[in-house]
Design an enzyme around this catalytic site. Structure first.
Site, PDB file in Angstrom:
ATOM      1  N   ASN A  10       0.833  -1.210   0.000  1.00 11.29           N
ATOM      2  CA  ASN A  10       0.000   0.000   0.000  1.00 11.29           C
ATOM      3  C   ASN A  10       0.859   1.247   0.000  1.00 11.29           C
ATOM      4  O   ASN A  10       2.039   1.205   0.364  1.00 11.29           O
ATOM      5  CB  ASN A  10      -0.837   0.090   1.298  1.00 11.29           C
ATOM      6  CG  ASN A  10      -1.996  -0.885   1.334  1.00 11.29           C
ATOM      7  OD1 ASN A  10      -2.466  -1.352   0.301  1.00 11.29           O
ATOM      8  ND2 ASN A  10      -2.441  -1.198   2.530  1.00 11.29           N
ATOM      9  N   ASP A  12       0.553   4.623   2.257  1.00  9.93           N
ATOM     10  CA  ASP A  12      -0.174   5.147   3.416  1.00  9.93           C
ATOM     11  C   ASP A  12      -0.214   6.668   3.330  1.00  9.93           C
ATOM     12  O   ASP A  12       0.832   7.307   3.176  1.00  9.93           O
ATOM     13  CB  ASP A  12       0.549   4.779   4.723  1.00  9.93           C
ATOM     14  CG  ASP A  12       0.481   3.286   5.034  1.00  9.93           C
ATOM     15  OD1 ASP A  12      -0.269   2.561   4.352  1.00  9.93           O
ATOM     16  OD2 ASP A  12       1.194   2.855   5.966  1.00  9.93           O
ATOM     17  N   GLY A  38       1.355  -1.366   3.932  1.00  6.57           N
ATOM     18  CA  GLY A  38       0.819  -2.686   3.572  1.00  6.57           C
ATOM     19  C   GLY A  38       1.571  -3.718   4.408  1.00  6.57           C
ATOM     20  O   GLY A  38       2.803  -3.661   4.492  1.00  6.57           O
ATOM     21  N   LYS A  39       0.863  -4.645   5.022  1.00  4.06           N
ATOM     22  CA  LYS A  39       1.527  -5.586   5.922  1.00  4.06           C
ATOM     23  C   LYS A  39       2.542  -6.467   5.195  1.00  4.06           C
ATOM     24  O   LYS A  39       3.587  -6.789   5.744  1.00  4.06           O
ATOM     25  CB  LYS A  39       0.493  -6.454   6.654  1.00  4.06           C
ATOM     26  CG  LYS A  39      -0.398  -5.651   7.592  1.00  4.06           C
ATOM     27  CD  LYS A  39      -1.256  -6.508   8.466  1.00  4.06           C
ATOM     28  CE  LYS A  39      -0.527  -6.975   9.685  1.00  4.06           C
ATOM     29  NZ  LYS A  39      -0.096  -5.901  10.574  1.00  4.06           N
ATOM     30  N   ALA A  41       4.373  -5.707   2.446  1.00  2.00           N
ATOM     31  CA  ALA A  41       5.564  -4.911   2.155  1.00  2.00           C
ATOM     32  C   ALA A  41       6.320  -4.593   3.443  1.00  2.00           C
ATOM     33  O   ALA A  41       7.550  -4.701   3.489  1.00  2.00           O
ATOM     34  CB  ALA A  41       5.162  -3.620   1.437  1.00  2.00           C
ATOM     35  N   GLU A 135      -4.054  -9.686   4.449  1.00  2.00           N
ATOM     36  CA  GLU A 135      -4.550  -8.571   3.634  1.00  2.00           C
ATOM     37  C   GLU A 135      -4.732  -8.890   2.152  1.00  2.00           C
ATOM     38  O   GLU A 135      -5.079  -8.003   1.384  1.00  2.00           O
ATOM     39  CB  GLU A 135      -3.631  -7.348   3.802  1.00  2.00           C
ATOM     40  CG  GLU A 135      -3.753  -6.731   5.195  1.00  2.00           C
ATOM     41  CD  GLU A 135      -3.041  -5.396   5.363  1.00  2.00           C
ATOM     42  OE1 GLU A 135      -3.430  -4.631   6.249  1.00  2.00           O
ATOM     43  OE2 GLU A 135      -2.072  -5.120   4.611  1.00  2.00           O
ATOM     44  N   THR A 211       1.738 -11.830  20.303  1.00  2.00           N
ATOM     45  CA  THR A 211       2.449 -10.594  20.656  1.00  2.00           C
ATOM     46  C   THR A 211       1.572  -9.819  21.638  1.00  2.00           C
ATOM     47  O   THR A 211       0.351  -9.761  21.491  1.00  2.00           O
ATOM     48  CB  THR A 211       2.790  -9.740  19.421  1.00  2.00           C
ATOM     49  OG1 THR A 211       1.587  -9.322  18.782  1.00  2.00           O
ATOM     50  CG2 THR A 211       3.654 -10.520  18.437  1.00  2.00           C
ATOM     51  N   ASP A 237       5.702   5.588  18.794  1.00  2.00           N
ATOM     52  CA  ASP A 237       4.721   5.204  17.777  1.00  2.00           C
ATOM     53  C   ASP A 237       4.856   3.694  17.533  1.00  2.00           C
ATOM     54  O   ASP A 237       5.889   3.241  17.050  1.00  2.00           O
ATOM     55  CB  ASP A 237       4.999   5.992  16.480  1.00  2.00           C
ATOM     56  CG  ASP A 237       4.070   5.600  15.341  1.00  2.00           C
ATOM     57  OD1 ASP A 237       3.110   4.832  15.574  1.00  2.00           O
ATOM     58  OD2 ASP A 237       4.306   6.058  14.199  1.00  2.00           O
ATOM     59  N   ASP A 243       4.565  -5.841  12.483  1.00  3.16           N
ATOM     60  CA  ASP A 243       5.154  -6.224  11.186  1.00  3.16           C
ATOM     61  C   ASP A 243       6.661  -6.432  11.312  1.00  3.16           C
ATOM     62  O   ASP A 243       7.226  -7.343  10.708  1.00  3.16           O
ATOM     63  CB  ASP A 243       4.858  -5.153  10.125  1.00  3.16           C
ATOM     64  CG  ASP A 243       3.393  -5.124   9.739  1.00  3.16           C
ATOM     65  OD1 ASP A 243       2.699  -6.130   9.962  1.00  3.16           O
ATOM     66  OD2 ASP A 243       2.941  -4.083   9.211  1.00  3.16           O
TER      67      ASP A 243
HETATM   68  P1  ADP Z   1       0.339  -5.381  16.899  1.00  6.38           P
HETATM   69  O1  ADP Z   1       0.756  -3.965  16.637  1.00  6.38           O
HETATM   70  O2  ADP Z   1       0.393  -6.259  15.706  1.00  6.38           O
HETATM   71  O3  ADP Z   1      -0.914  -5.503  17.717  1.00  6.38           O
HETATM   72  P2  ADP Z   1       1.903  -5.663  19.325  1.00  6.38           P
HETATM   73  O4  ADP Z   1       1.340  -4.360  19.806  1.00  6.38           O
HETATM   74  O5  ADP Z   1       1.641  -6.866  20.156  1.00  6.38           O
HETATM   75  O6  ADP Z   1       1.503  -5.973  17.821  1.00  6.38           O
HETATM   76  O7  ADP Z   1       3.493  -5.456  19.177  1.00  6.38           O
HETATM   77  C1  ADP Z   1       4.305  -6.400  18.546  1.00  6.38           C
HETATM   78  C2  ADP Z   1       5.596  -6.544  19.312  1.00  6.38           C
HETATM   79  O8  ADP Z   1       6.260  -5.294  19.360  1.00  6.38           O
HETATM   80  C3  ADP Z   1       5.431  -6.953  20.779  1.00  6.38           C
HETATM   81  O9  ADP Z   1       5.382  -8.362  20.922  1.00  6.38           O
HETATM   82  C4  ADP Z   1       6.699  -6.358  21.408  1.00  6.38           C
HETATM   83  O10 ADP Z   1       7.777  -7.261  21.218  1.00  6.38           O
HETATM   84  C5  ADP Z   1       6.933  -5.113  20.573  1.00  6.38           C
HETATM   85  N1  ADP Z   1       6.362  -3.920  21.250  1.00  6.38           N
HETATM   86  C6  ADP Z   1       5.153  -3.352  21.036  1.00  6.38           C
HETATM   87  N2  ADP Z   1       4.956  -2.279  21.842  1.00  6.38           N
HETATM   88  C7  ADP Z   1       6.087  -2.160  22.573  1.00  6.38           C
HETATM   89  C8  ADP Z   1       6.554  -1.234  23.580  1.00  6.38           C
HETATM   90  N3  ADP Z   1       5.780  -0.234  24.008  1.00  6.38           N
HETATM   91  N4  ADP Z   1       7.792  -1.421  24.090  1.00  6.38           N
HETATM   92  C9  ADP Z   1       8.579  -2.431  23.674  1.00  6.38           C
HETATM   93  N5  ADP Z   1       8.222  -3.328  22.730  1.00  6.38           N
HETATM   94  C10 ADP Z   1       6.993  -3.192  22.189  1.00  6.38           C
END
Ligand code: ADP
Length: 295
Positions: A10, A12, A38-39, A41, A135, A211, A237, A243
């Site tokens: 995609n 964005d 895009g997931k 990419a 996707e 995750t 962020d 991804d």
């Molecule tokens: P999604 O965005 O797909 O929902 P997650 O939010 O679970 O996925 O984040 C994916 C991975 O990124 C987590 O398993 C962790 O390892 C890392 N992560 C996400 N947020 C944080 C954070 N605030 N601090 C440190 N690692 C993070």
């Protein structure tokens, strides 16, 4: 040791605004930023930056957004032999980010929705790992998994978004990666997360990773459970964290690392991606990841 990603591409378009517009409302925002997304990419770029040899199969249009959509893939050196140019618009994600960090996303799938099983590589010789997401049309994802499984590749599937918990797709998946929300869509709601994940093993996967955002990740296999805390960072962020996790996990497995080490590297890389805004732009280089792992 080559990775094939079959997934979405995609452009964005992100606008920061004071708030998400209510139905019928117009809100004046800041300048728009156009970035690759895009997931499929995103995960291909993460895997390539982590040092894997990566090819992406997917589609874009012949329009003005094509170049923006492909810029990260090209820079990361992803092989685009199986990227198709179709008579359909390049996939677009329209993202509004509110002052509080909340976002609203509208996706126009465009060319991604036009990918067919006939566009998959006919010969998977040379590939060792296939990485899939949710996707592309389910028929494409399912056929890619089926063919790769038959050809002896390791199939990793990030079921995001969960379209349906397709039993055939799960049966051809070696390693399923989901967040808590996606895990719940596979059933077992109300049970502990490790029990929910473990309940999926008899349905096909040899490993299920959940995750957990700032709480890290949990992985179950028939033999063991790995609970990996998040790598501590100041998160600005989290776009693209999931991804990055999937791409780096696949890259490390493809480079011959054991599961626990690959999960650790994926978690550290995903945390580093949280320290900068954006998705592909925020992903760590191989050197940066190595430095953080050595800390
Ligand atoms: P999604 O965005 O797909 O929902 P997650 O939010 O679970 O996925 O984040 C994916 C991975 O990124 C987590 O398993 C962790 O390892 C890392 N992560 C996400 N947020 C944080 C954070 N605030 N601090 C440190 N690692 C993070």
């Amino acid at each position: 040791m080559r990775v094939l990603v079959v997934g979405s591409v995609n452009a964005d378009i992100t606008v920061r605004a004071p708030r998400i517009p209510a139905p019928g409302e117009t809100v004046l925002g800041e300048d728009a930023r156009v970035s690759p997304g895009g997931k499929g990419a995103n995960q291909a770029v993460a895997a390539a930056l982590a040092g894997a040899s990566v090819a992406l199969c997917g589609a874009v249009g012949r329009d003005a957004f094509r170049e923006a959509a492909l810029s990260g893939l090209t820079r990361a050196g992803v092989d685009l032999t199986w990227l198709h140019e179709l008579d359909a618009p390049t996939g677009l994600a329209l993202i509004t980010v509110a002052a509080g960090g909340e976002n609203a996303i509208t996706v126009a799938s465009g060319a991604n929705a036009c990918v067919t099983p006939a566009q998959l590589p006919a010969d998977l010789t040379g590939f060792t790992h296939l990485l899939l997401q949710g996707e592309l049309p389910v028929a494409v994802t399912r056929e890619a998994a089926r063919r790769a499984h038959t050809a002896g590749l390791t199939v990793l599937h990030n079921a995001a978004p969960v379209r349906d918990s397709d039993p055939d797709l799960l049966a051809h998946t070696h390693h399923l990666i989901v967040n808590e929300h996606e895990l719940a869509a596979f059933g077992g709601r109300g049970e502990a997360i490790d029990a929910q994940a473990r309940a999926l093993l008899p349905r096909g996967p040899q490993a299920v990773t959940v995750t957990l955002g700032a709480r890290g990740s949990l992985t179950v296999t028939a033999e063991t459970t790995y609970r990996l805390p998040a790598f501590p960072v100041t998160s600005v962020d989290t776009t693209g964290a999931g991804d990055t996790f999937c791409g780096v996990l696949t890259a490390w497995l493809a480079q011959g690392h054991a599961l626990q080490g690959a999960l650790h590297a994926a978690g550290v890389a995903a945390a580093l991606a949280c320290t900068r805004p954006g998705a592909q732009d925020a992903m760590p280089s191989r050197a940066e990841l190595a430095a953080a792992l050595a800390r």
